[in-house]
Every structure is written in C-alpha cells, then in structure tokens.
Enzyme design. Structure first.
Site, PDB file in Angstrom:
ATOM      1  N   ASN A 172     -39.157  14.727  70.570  1.00  0.00           N
ATOM      2  CA  ASN A 172     -40.533  14.422  70.968  1.00  0.00           C
ATOM      3  C   ASN A 172     -41.352  13.995  69.762  1.00  0.00           C
ATOM      4  O   ASN A 172     -41.137  14.454  68.647  1.00  0.00           O
ATOM      5  CB  ASN A 172     -41.165  15.611  71.703  1.00  0.00           C
ATOM      6  CG  ASN A 172     -41.910  16.559  70.772  1.00  0.00           C
ATOM      7  OD1 ASN A 172     -43.068  16.310  70.413  1.00  0.00           O
ATOM      8  ND2 ASN A 172     -41.241  17.633  70.356  1.00  0.00           N
TER       9      ASN A 172
ATOM     10  N   PHE B 236     -49.637  16.203  69.409  1.00  0.00           N
ATOM     11  CA  PHE B 236     -50.750  17.109  69.774  1.00  0.00           C
ATOM     12  C   PHE B 236     -51.673  16.514  70.844  1.00  0.00           C
ATOM     13  O   PHE B 236     -52.895  16.509  70.702  1.00  0.00           O
ATOM     14  CB  PHE B 236     -51.593  17.485  68.537  1.00  0.00           C
ATOM     15  CG  PHE B 236     -50.921  18.426  67.566  1.00  0.00           C
ATOM     16  CD1 PHE B 236     -49.843  19.206  67.920  1.00  0.00           C
ATOM     17  CD2 PHE B 236     -51.416  18.542  66.259  1.00  0.00           C
ATOM     18  CE1 PHE B 236     -49.246  20.087  67.014  1.00  0.00           C
ATOM     19  CE2 PHE B 236     -50.834  19.416  65.344  1.00  0.00           C
ATOM     20  CZ  PHE B 236     -49.745  20.178  65.724  1.00  0.00           C
TER      21      PHE B 236
ATOM     22  N   SER C 117     -45.518  20.811  62.777  1.00  0.00           N
ATOM     23  CA  SER C 117     -45.222  19.709  63.685  1.00  0.00           C
ATOM     24  C   SER C 117     -44.941  18.464  62.863  1.00  0.00           C
ATOM     25  O   SER C 117     -45.704  18.131  61.960  1.00  0.00           O
ATOM     26  CB  SER C 117     -46.399  19.441  64.620  1.00  0.00           C
ATOM     27  OG  SER C 117     -46.190  18.188  65.249  1.00  0.00           O
TER      28      SER C 117
ATOM     29  N   ASN D  91     -45.162  15.493  63.927  1.00  0.00           N
ATOM     30  CA  ASN D  91     -45.718  14.322  64.605  1.00  0.00           C
ATOM     31  C   ASN D  91     -47.177  14.016  64.279  1.00  0.00           C
ATOM     32  O   ASN D  91     -47.783  13.160  64.895  1.00  0.00           O
ATOM     33  CB  ASN D  91     -45.532  14.479  66.118  1.00  0.00           C
ATOM     34  CG  ASN D  91     -44.060  14.614  66.467  1.00  0.00           C
ATOM     35  OD1 ASN D  91     -43.243  13.856  65.950  1.00  0.00           O
ATOM     36  ND2 ASN D  91     -43.715  15.580  67.299  1.00  0.00           N
ATOM     37  N   THR D  92     -47.753  14.748  63.323  1.00  0.00           N
ATOM     38  CA  THR D  92     -49.082  14.423  62.802  1.00  0.00           C
ATOM     39  C   THR D  92     -48.885  14.112  61.324  1.00  0.00           C
ATOM     40  O   THR D  92     -48.531  15.011  60.558  1.00  0.00           O
ATOM     41  CB  THR D  92     -50.051  15.605  63.001  1.00  0.00           C
ATOM     42  OG1 THR D  92     -50.197  15.836  64.411  1.00  0.00           O
ATOM     43  CG2 THR D  92     -51.415  15.323  62.392  1.00  0.00           C
TER      44      THR D  92
ATOM     45  N   LYS E 248     -46.197  29.123  61.893  1.00  0.00           N
ATOM     46  CA  LYS E 248     -44.949  28.515  62.395  1.00  0.00           C
ATOM     47  C   LYS E 248     -44.437  27.511  61.386  1.00  0.00           C
ATOM     48  O   LYS E 248     -45.176  26.612  60.958  1.00  0.00           O
ATOM     49  CB  LYS E 248     -45.212  27.840  63.739  1.00  0.00           C
ATOM     50  CG  LYS E 248     -43.948  27.285  64.390  1.00  0.00           C
ATOM     51  CD  LYS E 248     -44.181  26.983  65.853  1.00  0.00           C
ATOM     52  CE  LYS E 248     -42.949  26.418  66.530  1.00  0.00           C
ATOM     53  NZ  LYS E 248     -43.194  26.148  67.957  1.00  0.00           N
TER      54      LYS E 248
ATOM     55  N   ASN F  12     -40.029  25.346  64.126  1.00  0.00           N
ATOM     56  CA  ASN F  12     -40.421  24.150  64.872  1.00  0.00           C
ATOM     57  C   ASN F  12     -39.210  23.203  64.994  1.00  0.00           C
ATOM     58  O   ASN F  12     -38.093  23.555  64.599  1.00  0.00           O
ATOM     59  CB  ASN F  12     -41.598  23.478  64.158  1.00  0.00           C
ATOM     60  CG  ASN F  12     -42.575  22.866  65.153  1.00  0.00           C
ATOM     61  OD1 ASN F  12     -42.160  22.172  66.078  1.00  0.00           O
ATOM     62  ND2 ASN F  12     -43.861  23.123  64.981  1.00  0.00           N
TER      63      ASN F  12
HETATM   64  C1  LIG Z   1     -41.983  18.400  74.257  1.00  0.00           C
HETATM   65  C2  LIG Z   1     -42.208  19.412  73.180  1.00  0.00           C
HETATM   66  C3  LIG Z   1     -43.503  19.658  72.722  1.00  0.00           C
HETATM   67  C4  LIG Z   1     -43.712  20.609  71.716  1.00  0.00           C
HETATM   68  N1  LIG Z   1     -44.987  20.870  71.285  1.00  0.00           N
HETATM   69  C5  LIG Z   1     -45.196  21.830  70.356  1.00  0.00           C
HETATM   70  C6  LIG Z   1     -46.504  22.173  69.936  1.00  0.00           C
HETATM   71  O1  LIG Z   1     -47.504  21.639  70.434  1.00  0.00           O
HETATM   72  N2  LIG Z   1     -46.650  23.111  68.962  1.00  0.00           N
HETATM   73  C7  LIG Z   1     -45.557  23.740  68.403  1.00  0.00           C
HETATM   74  O2  LIG Z   1     -45.711  24.596  67.524  1.00  0.00           O
HETATM   75  N3  LIG Z   1     -44.313  23.458  68.813  1.00  0.00           N
HETATM   76  C8  LIG Z   1     -44.112  22.536  69.767  1.00  0.00           C
HETATM   77  N4  LIG Z   1     -42.835  22.263  70.168  1.00  0.00           N
HETATM   78  C9  LIG Z   1     -41.704  22.975  69.532  1.00  0.00           C
HETATM   79  C10 LIG Z   1     -41.262  24.174  70.345  1.00  0.00           C
HETATM   80  O3  LIG Z   1     -42.289  25.133  70.455  1.00  0.00           O
HETATM   81  C11 LIG Z   1     -40.041  24.828  69.672  1.00  0.00           C
HETATM   82  O4  LIG Z   1     -40.409  25.292  68.391  1.00  0.00           O
HETATM   83  C12 LIG Z   1     -38.872  23.858  69.528  1.00  0.00           C
HETATM   84  O5  LIG Z   1     -38.791  23.001  70.633  1.00  0.00           O
HETATM   85  C13 LIG Z   1     -37.537  24.593  69.363  1.00  0.00           C
HETATM   86  O6  LIG Z   1     -37.256  25.374  70.489  1.00  0.00           O
HETATM   87  P1  LIG Z   1     -36.257  24.881  71.664  1.00  0.00           P
HETATM   88  O7  LIG Z   1     -35.029  24.381  71.003  1.00  0.00           O
HETATM   89  O8  LIG Z   1     -36.040  26.100  72.503  1.00  0.00           O
HETATM   90  O9  LIG Z   1     -36.978  23.810  72.412  1.00  0.00           O
HETATM   91  C14 LIG Z   1     -42.603  21.315  71.177  1.00  0.00           C
HETATM   92  C15 LIG Z   1     -41.321  21.066  71.652  1.00  0.00           C
HETATM   93  C16 LIG Z   1     -41.108  20.131  72.637  1.00  0.00           C
HETATM   94  C17 LIG Z   1     -39.706  19.890  73.133  1.00  0.00           C
END
Ligand SMILES: Cc1cc2nc3c(=O)[nH]c(=O)nc-3n(C[C@H](O)[C@H](O)[C@H](O)COP(=O)(O)O)c2cc1C
Length: 351
Positions: free
Chosen positions: A109, A113, A173, A175-176, A211, A240
C-alpha cells in the site's frame, strides 16, 4: 481460510482492493451494535492500567476513520487501533494505491494517510468510549504539507487525551515523504520530548507508544531502544510495513512502490521485535505486528516479546474466522507449554 470466507474471498478479490475494503467496512457497520464475545480468561492481560480480554488487536490502517471499532470487538479482536489520523483531513495518494500480492499472501500500500481528520474522528471515538468499547488505540500521523510535523503529533495527543486508551506515534509509514527520518536519533529525541511533555501536561494520562519501521539499520535500532528506555515512552509497536522486497516474492505486483505487509513481513518484523525486547530488557510493553497469518505466528510474536499482537493482512487472506482460530489455538499452546497466563509466555524465548 474456512467456512463462509472460502466463498466470499473470490468475490471480494474480484473487486479492486480499495473497493473490497470499502465494502467490508460497510458490511461490518451493523455489527457495531453487537457486544464483544467472552474470552478464555487465560488470554487476558493487563497493561497501562487497561484490561485486554485477549491480546489480538486490529492493526492501524483498517479502520482509519473509526467507523467500526465496536464491530471489530464483536468479531473477537481484543482491542482496536484506529487511524492513522492526521490533524487536518487528507485525501492521500492518487489511486490505485493498494495492491494484492495473492501468491505471496501480501499487500503493498501507498495510501498516504487518507483520513477524515481529527475533528471528525475524535467525536466518534468519544462516542465509542462512552459505550464502553475498548481498549481503543489511535494511530497518529502528520499531515503531508505540515510545516511542523512534531506539532501534528502533539496536537493528536492533546485532542485524544479523553477519547483514546492509548495513542501510537507513527513515524514509520513509508508513504509520507520524509516522515521516516523522524526515527533518526536527534529528531526522535526532540519528538519524544515534545510529545511526552504533552502527555504529562494533560489532565488524564494517555499511554504513548511509538511505531517503528522494519527497515532501520543497527545504529538506529540501538538509538531507538535507548531513547525508548530513557524517555518514559509507554511502549513500542513493532513493526510497520517494509520497503524491502524479500527474495522469492512471486507476484507480478511486487515492484509497486509502497509498504509491503503480510506473510513476507513475518520474519523481519519478528526478528526486530525480539531484538527490541532484548535491548529494552523486557521492561517496555511491545506490540508485535507483521505477517500474522495463524495462531502459531501470534504465539511466536508473544514468545519473542510481544505483550499484544496485531494483524491486518491476515484478515484479508484468511477472513474474520482467523481471530477466533488464533484465540482457540493460543489457549491450547499456553496450556501445552505450562503457562497459566499469557503474561508468563511473553518473552519466553529469551529465558
Ligand atoms: C492498507 C494498509 C493501510 C495501513 N495503514 C496504516 C496506518 O495508517 N498507520 C500505521 O501505523 N500502519 C498502517 N498499516 C500497517 C499495519 O498497521 C501493519 O503494521 C502492517 O500491515 C503489518 O501487519 P500485517 O502484516 O498483519 O498487515 C497499514 C497497512 C495496510 C495493509
């Protein structure tokens, strides 16, 4: 995967990922009226003065605008982290910005934000809390065009002192642009100074977590652990998504820009979790997140040092039944290994 989700998943996967996500949120909304289910008492854990009925939480990014926290508790999650929330509303990056790597059980992704902003989200949190929904964490982000990103986190802490059970400062993140540089030693020391001063000045003490990214070098990891211990931070969320593209990814989408989550993230995020547990000598509560697709994965995070576990991508590939299966099998693992409570198993691999 089992049950109804073997039928539902192909239908959801026929849609673009963001459309499937929007549909899932809409389908969950009616469940906001349902109460949480009872859990095996052995799965309960107390942290920061809060009781978690079970340690499996919904990770940040799924419910960015705090629309379905009660529904997620009703599905069986022990706690929910909503957000990321930024002070001002933000549209995020142009679409498409979310990709399935189905063969790898992963997602990439680069949402950036996208969220409705603090003014819209804070009242929803207050309403959920008034109904006794919780524990509820809020993931804090900074606006992309902000002049002072640290001030954005301070604003978040101040606005959510009464609406959140904990807040997570998300400087990881990918992505910023430039956000992850806040993890560097001096920048992070300044950030923690200001954010923790806001926490300490507030009328109610809200636990503040940080995080972190799985892509930190050894020096950065060492500096973060030292700062976490010295600053009075309440915990770390590890980790993350990753900018790395591990060998062996088979999906054509693997070269999309953005953060990779899901099965390929399990090993690196769990290694970082174990390292942070060692470096903080087990004194700081850690939330383990990254690639949890099964009960065995969740248990490995706990043994590596996680007091709580979160997941997101696992839900996409395995469906909502995953939460129930993890809890059932986790109870079995604890009993098999002679742990009377979850807390006894936390960090067991280090002893
Ligand atoms: C679509 C998507 C959006 C996410 N948005 C955020 C976010 O806004 N803030 C954040 O700290 N992590 C975000 N994450 C990261 C997740 O919270 C997590 O740290 C990461 O996906 C690893 O866990 P997983 O393998 O179980 O998905 C996002 C992940 C995905 C897939």
């Amino acid at each position: 995967m089992s049950g109804l989700y073997t039928i539902l998943r192909p239908l959801l996967f026929a849609l673009p990922p963001e459309a499937a996500h929007a549909l899932t949120l809409a389908a969950l909304r009616p469940l906001n009226r349902c109460p949480p289910r009872a859990d095996d008492p052995a799965l309960g854990i107390d942290l920061w003065g809060l009781h978690f009925a079970n340690p499996i939480g919904m990770a940040a990014g799924f419910d960015k605008n705090a629309k379905v926290p009660a529904a997620l508790r009703a599905l069986g999650f022990g706690f929910v982290e909503v957000g990321a929330v930024t002070p001002r509303p933000q549209a995020g990056n142009p679409r498409p910005r979310l990709f399935r790597l189905t063969a790898d059980r992963a997602l990439i992704n680069r949402l950036g934000f996208n969220n409705e902003g603090l003014a819209r989200i804070a009242p929803r949190l207050a309403a959920a809390k008034a109904r006794g929904i919780g524990p509820l964490g809020v993931n804090l982000g900074a606006n992309k065009d902000s002049d002072d990103r640290v001030a954005d986190y301070v604003t978040g802490v101040e606005a959510l002192v009464s609406g959140a059970d904990f807040v997570t400062v998300n400087v990881s993140s990918p992505n910023t642009p430039g956000l992850r540089s806040l993890q560097a030693r001096d920048a992070l020391a300044d950030l923690l100074d200001r954010v923790l001063a806001a926490r300490d000045a507030a009328p109610r003490r809200v636990p503040v977590l940080l995080k972190i990214a799985p892509d930190l070098d050894s020096e950065e990891r060492q500096a973060i652990a030292a700062l976490a211990r010295e600053s009075g931070l309440d915990g770390l969320v590890v980790s993350n998504t990753t900018l790395a593209r591990p060998e062996g990814l088979g999906s054509p989408r693997r070269q999309e820009a953005g953060g990779l989550s899901g099965a390929p993230l399990f090993a690196p995020s769990t290694a970082l979790l174990a390292e942070m547990y060692r470096r903080t000598e087990g004194r700081l509560p850690l939330i383990g997140v990254g690639g949890v697709m099964s009960a065995a994965d969740a248990y490995a995070k706990i043994r590596a040092g996680a007091s709580l576990v979160q997941l997101y991508t696992g839900l996409v590939y395995e469906g909502p039944g995953l939460v129930r299966r993890i809890k059932r099998d986790l109870s079995g693992y604890l009993a098999r290994d002679g742990f009377r409570s979850l807390a006894e198993a936390v960090g067991a691999d280090h002893r």
